[in-house]
Design an enzyme around this catalytic site. Structure first.
Site, PDB file in Angstrom:
ATOM      1  N   ILE A 125      56.848  11.626 -82.207  1.00  0.00           N
ATOM      2  CA  ILE A 125      56.112  11.158 -81.025  1.00  0.00           C
ATOM      3  C   ILE A 125      55.244   9.975 -81.437  1.00  0.00           C
ATOM      4  CG2 ILE A 125      54.525  11.770 -79.153  1.00  0.00           C
ATOM      5  CD1 ILE A 125      55.307  14.728 -79.653  1.00  0.00           C
ATOM      6  N   ARG A 126      55.684   8.806 -81.116  1.00  0.00           N
ATOM      7  CA  ARG A 126      55.003   7.572 -81.566  1.00  0.00           C
ATOM      8  C   ARG A 126      54.615   7.712 -83.036  1.00  0.00           C
ATOM      9  NH1 ARG A 126      50.285   6.587 -78.986  1.00  0.00           N
ATOM     10  NH2 ARG A 126      50.462   4.411 -79.456  1.00  0.00           N
ATOM     11  N   ARG A 177      51.413   2.606 -88.536  1.00  0.00           N
ATOM     12  CA  ARG A 177      51.374   3.325 -87.265  1.00  0.00           C
ATOM     13  C   ARG A 177      52.392   2.745 -86.285  1.00  0.00           C
ATOM     14  NH1 ARG A 177      45.770   2.883 -84.943  1.00  0.00           N
ATOM     15  NH2 ARG A 177      46.562   4.440 -83.495  1.00  0.00           N
ATOM     16  N   CYS A 226      51.759  13.837 -88.329  1.00  0.00           N
ATOM     17  CA  CYS A 226      51.703  12.607 -87.535  1.00  0.00           C
ATOM     18  C   CYS A 226      50.329  11.944 -87.623  1.00  0.00           C
ATOM     19  CB  CYS A 226      52.169  12.880 -86.113  1.00  0.00           C
ATOM     20  SG  CYS A 226      52.767  11.372 -85.325  1.00  0.00           S
ATOM     21  N   GLY A 269      48.012  13.715 -82.800  1.00  0.00           N
ATOM     22  CA  GLY A 269      47.144  13.310 -81.690  1.00  0.00           C
ATOM     23  C   GLY A 269      47.026  11.804 -81.760  1.00  0.00           C
ATOM     24  N   GLU A 270      45.813  11.324 -81.749  1.00  0.00           N
ATOM     25  CA  GLU A 270      45.578   9.884 -81.864  1.00  0.00           C
ATOM     26  C   GLU A 270      44.638   9.685 -83.049  1.00  0.00           C
ATOM     27  OE1 GLU A 270      47.312   7.821 -79.914  1.00  0.00           O
ATOM     28  OE2 GLU A 270      46.473   6.273 -81.220  1.00  0.00           O
ATOM     29  N   SER A 271      45.147   9.047 -84.092  1.00  0.00           N
ATOM     30  CA  SER A 271      44.360   8.991 -85.328  1.00  0.00           C
ATOM     31  C   SER A 271      43.035   8.251 -85.162  1.00  0.00           C
ATOM     32  CB  SER A 271      45.194   8.378 -86.457  1.00  0.00           C
ATOM     33  OG  SER A 271      45.641   7.096 -86.099  1.00  0.00           O
ATOM     34  N   HIS A 287      56.623  16.607 -85.987  1.00  0.00           N
ATOM     35  CA  HIS A 287      55.830  17.740 -85.481  1.00  0.00           C
ATOM     36  C   HIS A 287      56.582  19.062 -85.620  1.00  0.00           C
ATOM     37  CE1 HIS A 287      52.609  15.391 -83.486  1.00  0.00           C
ATOM     38  NE2 HIS A 287      53.553  14.480 -83.370  1.00  0.00           N
ATOM     39  N   GLU A 304      55.370  21.885 -85.607  1.00  0.00           N
ATOM     40  CA  GLU A 304      54.702  22.872 -84.748  1.00  0.00           C
ATOM     41  C   GLU A 304      55.286  22.892 -83.335  1.00  0.00           C
ATOM     42  OE1 GLU A 304      53.575  20.053 -85.749  1.00  0.00           O
ATOM     43  OE2 GLU A 304      52.439  19.008 -84.197  1.00  0.00           O
TER      44      GLU A 304
END
Ligand code: GLN
Length: 195
Positions: free
Chosen positions: A140-141, A105, A78, A47-49, A176, A178
């Site tokens: 993803i990023r 990051r 991630c 997600g976004e840490s 990821h 998942e």
């Protein structure tokens, strides 16, 4: 069977629940500290840490998760892996400090930052029906793991940099698993949780 918790405040927690369902492992979404009770392991999703961190601070979840991790397995993907690192760069931010590693990051070049890359898993990860085939790493990023401590085992690399690492009961991946049908990484973590 041991139930696995999935931190469900932001990010791709649903995809992790589907990955666990595929391998027949029961799960519970975790949004507050009391929901950690009785779990055999915990997944911190991508997600976004920064957003995850803010929520963990607001909900006073940082310390309960640290406590949980003293005796239970934790797996971060991630943004989840960023939360587990003891050093975060670009910019520096606080974390759960569960694994001796430095992550940077959004540090892959444009080509790799969001892409799918084949990687070779170490033999201990390479089990079951998918064994012997490359693992598809969905990035993803993604952060780059720049440095790991001597107690950290590298389970997979991409372009010579670690992308999946383990320190005792703690597992962290910058990709990821998942988001693919490949079950190796989730099976590996659930084995850690049940042994
Ligand atoms: N770039 C995100 C971060 O820094 C991580 C992206 C992800 O989890 N896929 O937190």
């Amino acid at each position: 069977m041991t139930k696995i918790g999935i931190l469900a405040i932001q990010g791709d927690f649903q995809a992790h629940s589907q990955a666990l369902t595929r391998i027949g492992v029961p799960f519970r979404f975790v949004r507050k500290a009391s929901e950690l009770c009785g779990l055999g392991g915990l997944i911190l999703p991508g997600g976004e840490s920064t957003t995850l961190l803010k929520f963990l601070q607001e909900e006073e979840l940082l310390e309960p998760i640290r406590q949980f991790a003293q005796s239970n397995p934790v797996f971060g993907t991630c943004a989840g892996a960023i939360l587990m690192a003891d050093q975060v760069e670009n910019p520096s931010q606080p974390s759960l400090e569960l694994i001796r590693m430095t992550v940077r990051r959004n540090a892959y070049g444009r080509q790799l930052a969001s892409s799918i890359q084949p990687i070779e898993p170490e033999p201990e990860l390479d089990t079951g029906p998918e064994a012997g085939t490359p693992l598809e790493a969905v990035l993803i990023r993604a952060p780059v793991i720049r440095q790991v401590g001597p107690e950290v085992k590298i389970l997979a690399r991409l372009a010579s940099q670690p992308v999946l690492v383990r320190q005792g009961l703690r597992l962290a991946g910058t990709f990821h698993p998942e988001l693919t049908k490949d079950t190796r990484v989730h099976r590996y973590f659930c084995q850690m949780a049940s042994s």
